[in-house]
Design an enzyme around this catalytic site. Structure first.
Site, PDB file in Angstrom:
ATOM      1  N   CYS A 139      48.449  73.755  17.091  1.00 36.06           N
ATOM      2  CA  CYS A 139      48.012  73.674  15.615  1.00 36.06           C
ATOM      3  C   CYS A 139      47.439  72.500  15.150  1.00 36.06           C
ATOM      4  CB  CYS A 139      49.185  74.368  14.766  1.00 36.06           C
ATOM      5  SG  CYS A 139      48.513  74.289  12.965  1.00 36.06           S
ATOM      6  N   CYS A 184      48.126  71.694  11.530  1.00 34.73           N
ATOM      7  CA  CYS A 184      49.612  71.160  11.331  1.00 34.73           C
ATOM      8  C   CYS A 184      49.790  69.713  11.714  1.00 34.73           C
ATOM      9  CB  CYS A 184      50.601  72.157  11.955  1.00 34.73           C
ATOM     10  SG  CYS A 184      50.305  73.787  11.870  1.00 34.73           S
ATOM     11  N   ASP A 185      49.068  69.326  12.988  1.00 29.72           N
ATOM     12  CA  ASP A 185      49.659  68.189  13.393  1.00 29.72           C
ATOM     13  C   ASP A 185      48.583  67.175  13.723  1.00 29.72           C
ATOM     14  OD1 ASP A 185      52.080  69.501  13.905  1.00 29.72           O
ATOM     15  OD2 ASP A 185      51.359  70.360  15.972  1.00 29.72           O
TER      16      ASP A 185
END
Ligand code: NAP
Length: 310
Positions: A137, A140-141
């Site tokens: 992701c 997200c990261d």
């Protein structure tokens, strides 16, 4: 304290665009509706940045914002939402039963909208360093990897999108693809390839994922000449497609050879009263807008089914 209601007209499993849209339609049709969202509500769009192709947002919308808005709309229509994970279903008896770790719910009709999950490369290091430099992701990261070199594996739209997004943070993004041409749509390819921070490694498979406390490097093999290449990076983003979330459905409704839910008439599964919508069936279109439309269809089908089974 009043006892929690466990019997519903319709239970929806899953909280992506299909599930939320089904909830809106079921509640507007005045059915007592429960939506069990899973532990990460919102589905795959929670891992997406700009959504430019969902009608109604002329400037685009961030994936998580779209999902939060859908959730609020679904709740406003009257659907009860529980953020829990379904661990088993029993579709062989009536009423249909759905269990989480702590509760069992009954329904006269069920709409399965469990979606799909990222596919894994299948190497030991992938699991060892998951969350320690290996990610599925970018949204997200990505921000954790400022000014670092990053690797994206895959050749589809997801890989192009993730790689392009990661250039916001990374010094360089390496796309590693196993063939000599991308599967991605032309526009997504052009966007990625015109970005000077992106370097492409065609004809390369990932042979090993290595690190110490966290991920450090991949060993690639050039499939044309068998040459081994070591690519060091701060993070590895795997973007190689998806697997349907249909484990809980095995032995309960008919699945196809790849584990996607098999449908007969529109959204009907092999069990009367059980309907399905979204990516757990649809491996062709896989769009938020098609999943939402599909959720609407399943809700209308469930409504008609219930009208005929009073
Ligand atoms: P995809 O289209 O199935 O592409 C998967 C890619 O990963 C392919 O290039 C495939 O290689 C590669 N791959 C698969 N298994 C692999 C393995 N074990 N090792 C190495 N590489 C592997 O998946 P996706 O990119 O996630 O896209 C899925 C759907 O969502 C598509 O319909 C796409 O158009 C859509 N999507 C749209 C957007 C957007 O419009 N904004 C964004 C993301 C996704 P091969 O090509 O060699 O098979």
């Amino acid at each position: 304290m009043s006892e929690e209601k466990t019997k519903y007209d319709i239970i929806i499993i899953g909280a992506g665009p299909a599930g939320y849209t089904a909830g809106i339609y079921c509640s507007r049709a005045r059915h007592n509706t429960l939506l069990i969202s899973g532990i990460l509500p919102g589905g795959q769009l929670m891992n997406t940045t700009d959504v430019e192709n969902y009608p109604g947002f002329d400037q685009g919308i961030m994936g998580p914002d779209l999902m939060l808005t859908m959730r609020k709309q679904t709740e406003r229509m009257g659907t009860k939402i529980i953020d829990d994970e379904v661990v088993s279903v029993d579709f062989k008896n009536n009423p249909l039963t759905i269990s989480t770790a702590s509760s069992t719910f009954e329904a006269n009709s069920v709409i399965v909208c469990t979606g799909a999950n990222p596919r894994k490369i299948g190497l030991d290091g992938e699991q060892t360093f998951a969350g320690k430099g290996v990610s599925y992701c970018a949204t997200c990261d990505g921000a954790f990897f400022k000014n670092q070199e990053l690797i994206v594996v895959g050749g589809g739209d997801s890989a192009m999108e993730e790689a392009t997004f990661l250039t916001k943070f990374a010094s360089t993004v390496h796309i590693v693809h196993r063939r000599d041409e991308f599967r991605a749509s032309k526009i997504m390819q052009e966007r990625a390839l015109s970005n000077e921070k992106i370097k492409v490694h065609f004809n390369c498979t990932v042979e090993d994922i290595q690190g110490d406390q966290k991920f450090q490097k991949v060993i690639l093999k050039n499939v044309k000449n068998n040459e081994k290449i070591t690519l060091e990076a701060g993070g590895l983003f795997v973007a190689i497609g998806h697997e349907p979330n249909s484990k809980i459905l095995e032995g309960q409704i008919e699945l196809d050879e790849n584990g996607y839910v098999a449908l007969k008439n529109n959204t009907e599964t092999s069990i009367p009263g059980v309907f399905c919508a979204g990516d757990v069936h649809d491996h062709r279109y896989r769009q938020a807008v098609t999943a939402a439309g599909f959720g609407c269809m399943a809700a209308i089908d469930a409504d008609k089914y219930l009208a005929g089974h009073k």
